[in-house]
Structures are given as C-alpha cells and as structure tokens.
Design a protein around this motif. Structure first.
Motif, PDB file in Angstrom:
ATOM      1  N   VAL A   1       1.117  -1.612  -0.115  1.00 28.75           N
ATOM      2  CA  VAL A   1       0.075  -0.192   0.272  1.00 28.75           C
ATOM      3  C   VAL A   1       1.033   1.496   0.336  1.00 28.75           C
ATOM      4  O   VAL A   1       2.024   1.417   0.622  1.00 28.75           O
ATOM      5  CB  VAL A   1      -0.563  -0.100   1.002  1.00 28.75           C
ATOM      6  CG1 VAL A   1       0.019  -0.057   2.412  1.00 28.75           C
ATOM      7  CG2 VAL A   1      -1.830   1.245   1.612  1.00 28.75           C
ATOM      8  N   ARG A   2       0.415   1.957  -0.803  1.00 26.94           N
ATOM      9  CA  ARG A   2       1.193   3.387  -0.733  1.00 26.94           C
ATOM     10  C   ARG A   2       0.655   4.021   0.856  1.00 26.94           C
ATOM     11  O   ARG A   2      -0.198   3.958   1.339  1.00 26.94           O
ATOM     12  CB  ARG A   2       0.432   4.374  -1.861  1.00 26.94           C
ATOM     13  CG  ARG A   2       0.848   3.764  -2.753  1.00 26.94           C
ATOM     14  CD  ARG A   2       0.941   4.583  -4.163  1.00 26.94           C
ATOM     15  NE  ARG A   2       1.113   4.152  -5.494  1.00 26.94           N
ATOM     16  CZ  ARG A   2       0.055   3.496  -6.158  1.00 26.94           C
ATOM     17  NH1 ARG A   2      -1.326   3.134  -5.769  1.00 26.94           N
ATOM     18  NH2 ARG A   2       0.307   3.258  -8.163  1.00 26.94           N
ATOM     19  N   ALA A   3       2.083   5.381   1.289  1.00 28.97           N
ATOM     20  CA  ALA A   3       2.068   5.719   2.523  1.00 28.97           C
ATOM     21  C   ALA A   3       1.057   6.455   3.201  1.00 28.97           C
ATOM     22  O   ALA A   3       0.434   6.562   3.743  1.00 28.97           O
ATOM     23  CB  ALA A   3       3.561   6.135   2.935  1.00 28.97           C
ATOM     24  N   GLY A   4       0.485   7.039   2.058  1.00 30.38           N
ATOM     25  CA  GLY A   4      -0.550   8.360   2.194  1.00 30.38           C
ATOM     26  C   GLY A   4      -1.820   7.867   1.957  1.00 30.38           C
ATOM     27  O   GLY A   4      -3.098   8.957   2.562  1.00 30.38           O
ATOM     28  N   THR A   5      -2.350   6.702   2.202  1.00 31.15           N
ATOM     29  CA  THR A   5      -2.995   6.096   2.190  1.00 31.15           C
ATOM     30  C   THR A   5      -3.995   6.013   3.381  1.00 31.15           C
ATOM     31  O   THR A   5      -3.454   5.727   4.534  1.00 31.15           O
ATOM     32  CB  THR A   5      -3.437   4.023   1.677  1.00 31.15           C
ATOM     33  OG1 THR A   5      -2.933   4.323   0.417  1.00 31.15           O
ATOM     34  CG2 THR A   5      -4.807   3.492   1.629  1.00 31.15           C
ATOM     35  N   THR A   6      -5.283   5.799   3.454  1.00 30.11           N
ATOM     36  CA  THR A   6      -5.857   6.309   5.353  1.00 30.11           C
ATOM     37  C   THR A   6      -5.853   5.084   5.850  1.00 30.11           C
ATOM     38  O   THR A   6      -6.218   3.758   5.085  1.00 30.11           O
ATOM     39  CB  THR A   6      -6.759   7.055   4.963  1.00 30.11           C
ATOM     40  OG1 THR A   6      -8.216   6.392   4.676  1.00 30.11           O
ATOM     41  CG2 THR A   6      -6.545   8.455   4.835  1.00 30.11           C
ATOM     42  N   LEU A   7      -5.697   4.966   7.336  1.00 27.21           N
ATOM     43  CA  LEU A   7      -6.235   3.808   7.396  1.00 27.21           C
ATOM     44  C   LEU A   7      -8.191   2.704   7.316  1.00 27.21           C
ATOM     45  O   LEU A   7      -8.002   1.865   7.155  1.00 27.21           O
ATOM     46  CB  LEU A   7      -5.967   3.529   9.572  1.00 27.21           C
ATOM     47  CG  LEU A   7      -4.580   4.007   9.745  1.00 27.21           C
ATOM     48  CD1 LEU A   7      -4.865   3.953  11.430  1.00 27.21           C
ATOM     49  CD2 LEU A   7      -3.769   3.069   9.086  1.00 27.21           C
ATOM     50  N   ALA A   8      -9.066   3.947   7.032  1.00 23.94           N
ATOM     51  CA  ALA A   8      -9.721   3.621   6.595  1.00 23.94           C
ATOM     52  C   ALA A   8      -9.950   3.765   5.033  1.00 23.94           C
ATOM     53  O   ALA A   8     -10.992   2.479   4.850  1.00 23.94           O
ATOM     54  CB  ALA A   8     -10.945   5.432   7.250  1.00 23.94           C
ATOM     55  N   GLU A   9      -9.277   3.782   4.290  1.00 26.44           N
ATOM     56  CA  GLU A   9      -9.257   3.066   3.165  1.00 26.44           C
ATOM     57  C   GLU A   9      -8.408   2.189   2.788  1.00 26.44           C
ATOM     58  O   GLU A   9      -9.453   1.138   1.878  1.00 26.44           O
ATOM     59  CB  GLU A   9      -8.388   4.021   2.043  1.00 26.44           C
ATOM     60  CG  GLU A   9      -9.359   5.822   1.798  1.00 26.44           C
ATOM     61  CD  GLU A   9      -7.856   6.911   1.502  1.00 26.44           C
ATOM     62  OE1 GLU A   9      -8.597   8.191   0.568  1.00 26.44           O
ATOM     63  OE2 GLU A   9      -7.156   6.475   1.532  1.00 26.44           O
ATOM     64  N   LEU A  10      -7.410   1.849   3.596  1.00 24.21           N
ATOM     65  CA  LEU A  10      -6.662   0.177   3.741  1.00 24.21           C
ATOM     66  C   LEU A  10      -8.140   0.001   4.042  1.00 24.21           C
ATOM     67  O   LEU A  10      -7.996  -1.259   3.633  1.00 24.21           O
ATOM     68  CB  LEU A  10      -5.547   0.738   4.536  1.00 24.21           C
ATOM     69  CG  LEU A  10      -5.198  -0.952   4.749  1.00 24.21           C
ATOM     70  CD1 LEU A  10      -4.670  -1.156   3.345  1.00 24.21           C
ATOM     71  CD2 LEU A  10      -4.280  -1.055   5.668  1.00 24.21           C
ATOM     72  N   ALA A  11      -8.514  -0.410   5.323  1.00 19.16           N
ATOM     73  CA  ALA A  11      -9.733  -1.475   5.836  1.00 19.16           C
ATOM     74  C   ALA A  11     -10.831  -1.041   4.747  1.00 19.16           C
ATOM     75  O   ALA A  11     -10.806  -2.778   4.762  1.00 19.16           O
ATOM     76  CB  ALA A  11      -9.968  -0.397   7.372  1.00 19.16           C
ATOM     77  N   ALA A  12     -10.860  -0.720   4.232  1.00 26.08           N
ATOM     78  CA  ALA A  12     -12.196  -0.564   3.249  1.00 26.08           C
ATOM     79  C   ALA A  12     -11.770  -1.726   2.140  1.00 26.08           C
ATOM     80  O   ALA A  12     -12.588  -2.273   1.935  1.00 26.08           O
ATOM     81  CB  ALA A  12     -12.919   1.066   2.697  1.00 26.08           C
ATOM     82  N   ALA A  13     -10.860  -1.087   1.264  1.00 25.32           N
ATOM     83  CA  ALA A  13     -10.437  -1.608   0.051  1.00 25.32           C
ATOM     84  C   ALA A  13     -10.132  -3.152   0.522  1.00 25.32           C
ATOM     85  O   ALA A  13     -10.522  -4.360  -0.096  1.00 25.32           O
ATOM     86  CB  ALA A  13      -8.892  -1.908   0.093  1.00 25.32           C
ATOM     87  N   LEU A  14      -9.970  -3.887   1.861  1.00 23.46           N
ATOM     88  CA  LEU A  14      -9.251  -5.441   2.806  1.00 23.46           C
ATOM     89  C   LEU A  14     -10.873  -5.858   2.860  1.00 23.46           C
ATOM     90  O   LEU A  14     -11.278  -7.437   2.945  1.00 23.46           O
ATOM     91  CB  LEU A  14      -8.368  -5.456   3.774  1.00 23.46           C
ATOM     92  CG  LEU A  14      -6.753  -4.244   3.130  1.00 23.46           C
ATOM     93  CD1 LEU A  14      -6.395  -4.536   4.985  1.00 23.46           C
ATOM     94  CD2 LEU A  14      -6.433  -5.701   2.425  1.00 23.46           C
ATOM     95  N   ALA A  15     -11.822  -5.427   3.073  1.00 21.74           N
ATOM     96  CA  ALA A  15     -12.939  -5.666   3.828  1.00 21.74           C
ATOM     97  C   ALA A  15     -13.579  -6.901   2.910  1.00 21.74           C
ATOM     98  O   ALA A  15     -14.221  -7.538   3.204  1.00 21.74           O
ATOM     99  CB  ALA A  15     -13.521  -4.580   4.010  1.00 21.74           C
TER     100      ALA A  15
END
Length: 374
Positions: free
Chosen positions: A81-95
């Motif tokens: 993942v790119r470093a500027g990705t928010t934790l919420a965006e990461l969670a949504a992508a992995l869900a």
C-alpha cells in the motif's frame, strides 16, 4: 495555497509540495538536499505536532497524494500500500476479502499508513497485536538526499533488511520519507464487543490487571478522572468473544457500549489541547496516571489530559523514567512545550546514536531538523 495549515509551533513554510509518486518525492527531497532547504513531511496531521519546534522549516511535503493499494495477495495475507493511504481507506479495500491490517489509530479517516508507522502511533489494541512495526514486512522510502531505497520484502518469508524497516518506525519523518509499505494481514474479526465498568479507581485497576492476566483481550483501557471507568474490548470468532465476555462479566457489572463511545475515548489523544504520553512497563501504566487520563493496561502506554503544572509533569516524568519508561509531551502550546521539554531525559541519553543515524541517512539535515531528540 493556505500555508498556515502546515504551520508548526508558530513556524509556517514558504512552499508546499504535494508529490503523487515516489519519484516525485525523490525529486523534491533531492532538490531540498542540493539547496539546503528544510522539509517537514505531512500525512493526515493527527500526530504532526509531536516534536520540538523545527530549527528550520522551508517546505512542507504533503504525502497524502501517495495513496491506494499497489497489490493485495489475499491468499498470502499480504498487501502493498502507498504510504498516504488512510487507515479507513485500507480497511475498506481489504474488507471484501474479510481481512485487515491489525493496527489501529485514532481518527482512521485522517491517519495515514505511513504516518501511523513513522510516528509509532500507540493504540489500546497493542495488548493483542503489539507494535505497528511488527506488521510491516518491508518498505520503500526516500532518504534526505533524494535516494530511493527498499528494505525488507514483499512476502512474509523474505525479511532482507527487516531491521531497517523497523528503524523508520518511530523516527517521526526525520530519517526518511516512507512512500510504500508491505503489510502483514489477519482475518477480519467475526465479532467485537466493548464493555464498560464504573467504580472506584482502586477496584478498577485491580480488575484490569486480573483480566489482563487471565483472558485473551483485544484491549483494556482504564479512564481516570472524576468518574473512573474500565473499558474492556474482545474481538475474534463470535463464539470465542461471547465466552470471553461471559468471563469478563464475572468480574463486575460490565455493560456493552457503542463503538462511537470507544472511538471518542481513543480519539482524545489526538484532540485534547494537552496530551502527554507515558511509556511504561506493561502492567504499570495506570500507576503513573493521576487525575484526568487513560491507561492502556498491558499495552505499555498511558496518557495525561487537561491543564498540568510543570512541576507535576516533571514529577510524573521522573517516576516513569525510574521504571525505564518515558514521558513525551505530545500536544501543548509551544511555550509550554519549550518549558517542559518534549522528549525527557531517557531519550536524551540516546542522542549520540540518534545523531549518528541522522548523519548517515540525512547528512544535510533536510528532514525535520531539530524536531527529534537528537
């Protein structure tokens, strides 16, 4: 562009750069290196205020343009993942794959992956999942001279340069700009329950230590103040969470609380006007918190809130350092920050090592000069 939104301790930059690729970051830092300009890296801004006032500050580099999932191998429980990705965006992508990165931080809609790692953001779930750096396999970063470097790997078994990846965690953007990270993932929990018990502080502290020793909990937080409350959080398979909740209920009249209340409690560390963080041996966190505060029992962290006299902060810092811990002033007006000192004496004893690392990674002092302990 409003430069004041990037101000730190009364200092505003003369320019802002918003790179969208590692190559852009390398160009910006390489130019700053050549021109001897001082740079401060910005992410979501939830922890940007931690540190001494910059000795110089010419350019803000906003890394939020480096966002998105580069690669996700669900079968291997790994993603890049790119470093500027928010934790919420990461969670949504992995869900959709029923997976998650088991690192949380307050205000996940703002907090970025890179900023969470670089600032070693503490969270109550460290009781179960330990440190953020333990869930980083490798990373790409840009040094102060603009050199792009890689450490670690893209799969769990490849740990070449693993210690270097860990070094960036807790460096507060003074050694390198993290641009991309390889993360270890876990399965998404079937169920999460947060329970609260009110009572006397002494009773709650005793119960917290007993529960920590007896049960596999996600988090335990003792909120102190006028109405002390003990928050206990369990997560995992639904049947296991229910069994744990039943055992917790034997310790007192716990009641379930909504996730919003839990989130608000955790967010105090990024929103209150005064915040001091105490690093302490697991199990000793609560003993160092007087008045309004919160102890992450078993996770090695506690926080002080509200107006505090300098003598009180100094006394608490001395007690923490006597245990081998530290007290870091994270949020306060600049004048008080300078009077109290941000990092304390234990950090100062490591200045020789820190200065040597800084010289090796950032010889011209491009990255956040003066902000860290060395």
């Amino acid at each position: 562009m409003d430069l004041t939104s990037y101000a730190l301790d009364g200092m505003a930059p003369s320019s802002v750069e918003s790179p969208t690729s590692p190559e852009d970051v390398a160009r910006v830092l390489g130019d700053a290196h050549q021109r001897r300009r001082a740079v401060v890296l910005h992410g979501g801004g939830t922890r940007i205020g931690i540190g001494d006032a910059p000795s110089r500050y010419d350019t803000a580099v906003d890394l939020r343009g480096l966002r998105g999932i580069v690669e996700h191998s669900a079968s291997d429980l790994v993603c890049i993942v790119r470093a500027g990705t928010t934790l919420a965006e990461l969670a949504a992508a992995l869900a959709p794959s029923r997976q998650r990165w088991p690192v949380d931080a307050p205000e996940p809609e703002r907090a970025t992956v890179g900023g969470t790692i670089a600032s070693a953001a503490p969270a109550p779930s460290r009781l179960r999942h330990q440190h953020a750096r333990d869930w980083v396999i490798g990373c790409q970063a840009v040094l102060g001279d603009g050199t792009i470097v890689r450490a670690g790997g893209r799969v769990v078994k490849n740990v070449t340069g693993y210690d270097l990846s860990r070094l960036y965690s807790g460096s507060y953007g003074t050694l390198a700009a993290i641009t991309e990270v390889s993360l270890k993932l876990v399965a998404l929990d079937e169920r999460t329950r947060t329970m609260r018990l009110t009572g006397s502080r002494a009773d709650l502290e005793r119960i917290a230590l007993e529960l920590r020793a007896a049960l596999p909990l996600e988090a335990i937080v003792l909120a102190t103040g006028e109405r002390p409350a003990l928050f206990v959080r369990a997560a995992g398979l639904a049947a296991a969470v229910d069994r744990v909740a039943a055992e917790v209920g034997k310790a007192g009249a716990f009641e379930d609380v909504a996730s919003a209340e839990w989130s608000a409690l955790c967010a105090r560390v990024t929103r209150d006007p005064f915040v001091a963080r105490i690093a302490a041996p697991p199990g000793r966190e609560a003993a160092l918190v007087d008045g309004d505060g919160a102890a992450y029992v078993g996770a090695g962290a506690a926080f002080l809130f509200g107006d505090r006299a300098a003598a009180e902060i100094a006394a608490t810092r001395a007690r923490a350092e006597a245990l081998g811990g530290a007290l870091i002033v994270e949020r306060t007006p600049t004048e008080q920050k300078r009077a109290l000192g941000v990092w304390g004496n234990n950090r100062a004893t490591h200045q020789t090592v820190s200065a040597s690392l800084k010289q090796r990674f950032d010889p011209h002092g491009v990255l956040a000069p003066g902000r860290f302990a060395a």
